[in-house]
Design a protein around this motif. Sequence first.
Motif, PDB file in Angstrom:
ATOM      1  N   VAL A 283       0.866  -1.186   0.000  1.00 58.85           N
ATOM      2  CA  VAL A 283       0.000   0.000   0.000  1.00 58.85           C
ATOM      3  C   VAL A 283       0.898   1.230   0.000  1.00 58.85           C
ATOM      4  N   LEU A 284       0.728   2.086  -1.004  1.00 56.52           N
ATOM      5  CA  LEU A 284       1.538   3.293  -1.125  1.00 56.52           C
ATOM      6  C   LEU A 284       0.645   4.523  -1.199  1.00 56.52           C
ATOM      7  N   HIS A 285       1.149   5.618  -0.653  1.00 60.21           N
ATOM      8  CA  HIS A 285       0.552   6.933  -0.853  1.00 60.21           C
ATOM      9  C   HIS A 285       1.426   7.669  -1.867  1.00 60.21           C
ATOM     10  N   ALA A 286       0.818   8.303  -2.821  1.00 64.99           N
ATOM     11  CA  ALA A 286       1.570   9.056  -3.828  1.00 64.99           C
ATOM     12  C   ALA A 286       1.021  10.470  -3.915  1.00 64.99           C
ATOM     13  N   ASP A 287       1.920  11.424  -4.000  1.00 63.14           N
ATOM     14  CA  ASP A 287       1.515  12.819  -4.145  1.00 63.14           C
ATOM     15  C   ASP A 287       2.669  13.577  -4.775  1.00 63.14           C
ATOM     16  N   GLU A 288       2.390  14.778  -5.229  1.00 62.39           N
ATOM     17  CA  GLU A 288       3.420  15.593  -5.869  1.00 62.39           C
ATOM     18  C   GLU A 288       3.199  17.052  -5.485  1.00 62.39           C
ATOM     19  N   THR A 289       4.268  17.806  -5.498  1.00 62.11           N
ATOM     20  CA  THR A 289       4.191  19.233  -5.218  1.00 62.11           C
ATOM     21  C   THR A 289       5.122  19.969  -6.159  1.00 62.11           C
ATOM     22  N   SER A 290       4.772  21.176  -6.473  1.00 68.16           N
ATOM     23  CA  SER A 290       5.556  21.955  -7.420  1.00 68.16           C
ATOM     24  C   SER A 290       6.732  22.629  -6.713  1.00 68.16           C
ATOM     25  N   VAL A 291       7.840  22.739  -7.419  1.00 60.78           N
ATOM     26  CA  VAL A 291       9.020  23.457  -6.956  1.00 60.78           C
ATOM     27  C   VAL A 291       9.532  24.298  -8.114  1.00 60.78           C
ATOM     28  N   ARG A 302      11.460  27.943 -13.701  1.00 60.47           N
ATOM     29  CA  ARG A 302      10.264  27.328 -14.267  1.00 60.47           C
ATOM     30  C   ARG A 302       9.807  26.227 -13.321  1.00 60.47           C
ATOM     31  N   LYS A 303       8.592  25.778 -13.520  1.00 58.01           N
ATOM     32  CA  LYS A 303       7.983  24.858 -12.572  1.00 58.01           C
ATOM     33  C   LYS A 303       8.456  23.428 -12.819  1.00 58.01           C
ATOM     34  N   ALA A 304       8.862  22.783 -11.751  1.00 56.64           N
ATOM     35  CA  ALA A 304       9.156  21.358 -11.758  1.00 56.64           C
ATOM     36  C   ALA A 304       8.378  20.734 -10.602  1.00 56.64           C
ATOM     37  N   TYR A 305       8.568  19.430 -10.405  1.00 54.38           N
ATOM     38  CA  TYR A 305       7.739  18.736  -9.411  1.00 54.38           C
ATOM     39  C   TYR A 305       8.580  17.761  -8.606  1.00 54.38           C
ATOM     40  N   MET A 306       8.238  17.670  -7.335  1.00 51.47           N
ATOM     41  CA  MET A 306       8.802  16.681  -6.442  1.00 51.47           C
ATOM     42  C   MET A 306       7.704  15.666  -6.121  1.00 51.47           C
ATOM     43  N   TRP A 307       7.969  14.412  -6.426  1.00 54.46           N
ATOM     44  CA  TRP A 307       7.014  13.331  -6.198  1.00 54.46           C
ATOM     45  C   TRP A 307       7.410  12.598  -4.923  1.00 54.46           C
ATOM     46  N   ARG A 486      -1.692  15.993   5.726  1.00 52.23           N
ATOM     47  CA  ARG A 486      -1.996  17.409   5.601  1.00 52.23           C
ATOM     48  C   ARG A 486      -2.267  18.089   6.932  1.00 52.23           C
ATOM     49  N   GLY A 487      -2.782  17.394   7.886  1.00 53.61           N
ATOM     50  CA  GLY A 487      -3.121  18.066   9.122  1.00 53.61           C
ATOM     51  C   GLY A 487      -2.432  17.539  10.347  1.00 53.61           C
ATOM     52  N   GLY A 488      -1.885  16.338  10.314  1.00 54.15           N
ATOM     53  CA  GLY A 488      -1.349  15.722  11.519  1.00 54.15           C
ATOM     54  C   GLY A 488       0.157  15.774  11.575  1.00 54.15           C
ATOM     55  N   SER A 489       0.695  14.942  12.487  1.00 50.36           N
ATOM     56  CA  SER A 489       2.136  14.959  12.692  1.00 50.36           C
ATOM     57  C   SER A 489       2.888  14.456  11.480  1.00 50.36           C
ATOM     58  N   ARG A 490       2.232  13.630  10.655  1.00 54.72           N
ATOM     59  CA  ARG A 490       2.860  13.195   9.408  1.00 54.72           C
ATOM     60  C   ARG A 490       2.067  13.754   8.240  1.00 54.72           C
ATOM     61  N   SER A 491       1.799  15.021   8.297  1.00 58.47           N
ATOM     62  CA  SER A 491       0.980  15.634   7.265  1.00 58.47           C
ATOM     63  C   SER A 491       1.747  15.736   5.966  1.00 58.47           C
ATOM     64  N   ARG A 492       1.023  15.989   4.896  1.00 62.27           N
ATOM     65  CA  ARG A 492       1.666  16.166   3.595  1.00 62.27           C
ATOM     66  C   ARG A 492       2.606  17.357   3.635  1.00 62.27           C
ATOM     67  N   HIS A 493       2.243  18.401   4.384  1.00 60.73           N
ATOM     68  CA  HIS A 493       3.122  19.557   4.476  1.00 60.73           C
ATOM     69  C   HIS A 493       4.423  19.183   5.166  1.00 60.73           C
ATOM     70  N   ARG A 494       4.353  18.278   6.144  1.00 63.44           N
ATOM     71  CA  ARG A 494       5.589  17.814   6.752  1.00 63.44           C
ATOM     72  C   ARG A 494       6.337  16.917   5.786  1.00 63.44           C
ATOM     73  N   CYS A 495       5.586  16.131   5.019  1.00 70.58           N
ATOM     74  CA  CYS A 495       6.237  15.251   4.055  1.00 70.58           C
ATOM     75  C   CYS A 495       7.018  16.069   3.023  1.00 70.58           C
ATOM     76  N   PHE A 496       6.458  17.199   2.597  1.00 75.54           N
ATOM     77  CA  PHE A 496       7.118  18.058   1.615  1.00 75.54           C
ATOM     78  C   PHE A 496       7.788  19.262   2.263  1.00 75.54           C
ATOM     79  N   ARG A 497       7.921  19.266   3.586  1.00 70.72           N
ATOM     80  CA  ARG A 497       8.476  20.429   4.258  1.00 70.72           C
ATOM     81  C   ARG A 497       9.897  20.757   3.835  1.00 70.72           C
ATOM     82  N   PRO A 498      10.752  19.775   3.529  1.00 70.74           N
ATOM     83  CA  PRO A 498      12.095  20.168   3.072  1.00 70.74           C
ATOM     84  C   PRO A 498      12.095  21.020   1.819  1.00 70.74           C
ATOM     85  N   PHE A 499      10.963  21.043   1.079  1.00 68.97           N
ATOM     86  CA  PHE A 499      10.932  21.786  -0.180  1.00 68.97           C
ATOM     87  C   PHE A 499      10.047  23.014  -0.104  1.00 68.97           C
TER      88      PHE A 499
END
Length: 554
Positions: A283-291, A302-307, A486-499
């Motif tokens: 079971v995997l969670h997948a998401d992407e954010t722009s950098v 220009r826009k790139a993405y971190m998956w 997105r909202g908890g201790s392992r939120s998506r924002h924390r997952c992508f926080r280094p970026f």
Amino acid sequence: MLGIPGLPPVEPQGLSPEVAALIAQLRQQVQEQTQQLAQRDQALAERDAQLQRKDREIALREAKIEKINFELARLKRWTYGSKSEAMNADQRRLFEETLAEDEAALQAQLERLRREAEAAAAAAGTKPKAAPRKPRRNALPEHLRRVEHRHEPDSTDCQEPGCGRAMKRIGEDVTERLDIVPAEFFVHRHIYGKWACRHCQVLKQAPSVPEIVEGGIAASGFLAHTAISRFVDHLPYYRQESINARSRVHTPRSTLAAGAGQVGAALEPLYELHKHFVLDCPVLHADETSVALLDPGAGKTRKAYMWAYARSWHDAMPGVVYEFCRGRGAQYPVAFLGGDDRLGLRRWTGTLLTDRYGAYDTVVDPQRYPGRISAACAAHARRNFEELTKVGTSPVGLDALRRFARIYEVEGELKGLDDEQRRAQRQRLAKPLWEELHHWLSLERRLVADGGATAKAIDYSLHRWAALTRYLDDPALPIGRVEMWRGGSRSRHRCFRPFRLAVPYEPDRNSVSTSPSSNRTCGFPASGSLPTHQAFAFERPRLIGSRHISPNFW
């Protein structure tokens, strides 16, 4: 004859000319009236069709107005809301730090004045006013090294008149103060002795110590410090250069960048090993954010993405792996999950939890990848109704949030259960709530016009119902990421926080290490000190992360 039923037909041959003419006239009038009635019915039908068309146009116009108002209100909230106020949370924190410094300075001055007042009161023989009780501080961490400083009186003999006897130690008072030793540069000097046999003419010498940068001046500790300062503390190389210069050590930013790139290259095998570990989960969670990707020579970005790909929330050993890509197309996750025969990595199969972005449809296509199952994140379905409540354009949003809250409340009560218990409780407690939600959404959908924000929110859930409720039958699959990414201790924002450098980074003990590797001279990301607070990268940095590697951040 005149259209009245029951009358026998009349033959005009047996009638007088006057009557026959009257009958013909009446027949003509009846035909004209029939034509007029038909024309009126046709006009009424056309008017009804026109009214229906206008009603549809009005409904469509109202839906468009609702959608425009929704988008306008959301844009205003994004522009002028709490995230983009004149003083955001980070700026307020800066003023709070300044306020704390000023408060500490005033407290020190007040304490000095209080001591002077006590001394003056003692000299005058009056009793000073009791000082206010100080707040109790937390003890300093036990793992810190203690440097003891013992203080004893110059003389341990009694100084009272006529005594002079030796005093006995009855105890001690201990105070602890926190101190720091600034970073110290030192040089590893490796001396390799040369040994020769004069008889055999043989020279013998110990092998050189392997280093990350062969032939360079940077040792592994300095490279690790540079990488952590750059990618964890977000200190750009020019700042590190000036910091090192205070110790009279010249480290050009080009040297620092090249060293960080070689650190990433050295960690590439660890990245591949960690990737194998993450993709081993069914079971995997997948998401992407722009950098923002630096475009050398163009003077812009220009826009790139971190998956990001994370193991299941319910997995015993969590982990997340990142991949930087130049685009957002389906070819990137397809290639990442496609396996690598050279590295012994098989094609991934299992359940993929996503936000239903269109690129993932290719990744979980049952015709091409029969071993993959698609699952939808309930948090994204919920967020559509949350937007309605923030904008205030529809009463449906608040009711939907209440229903989702009951579902998430049930899921929160199932923490700590094993897979079989979780499946049974989901079927017993959560499934009826989902069925009730589906029935309610279906009824509400009939009452709203097409094209509006409310219809869009409802259609998002109804069209993905099977994927949203798939977690009811799979105990290893989480419900969504409201409390995870997105909202908890392992939120998506924390997952992508280094970026996302505008978000302050707060490491915790349940965290992971990251390291970039790049085929360019610069790693990823750039400093938060840049005016745009964007995360910058050159091509193809990779970051690794797993809780079992080392504690840096999650």
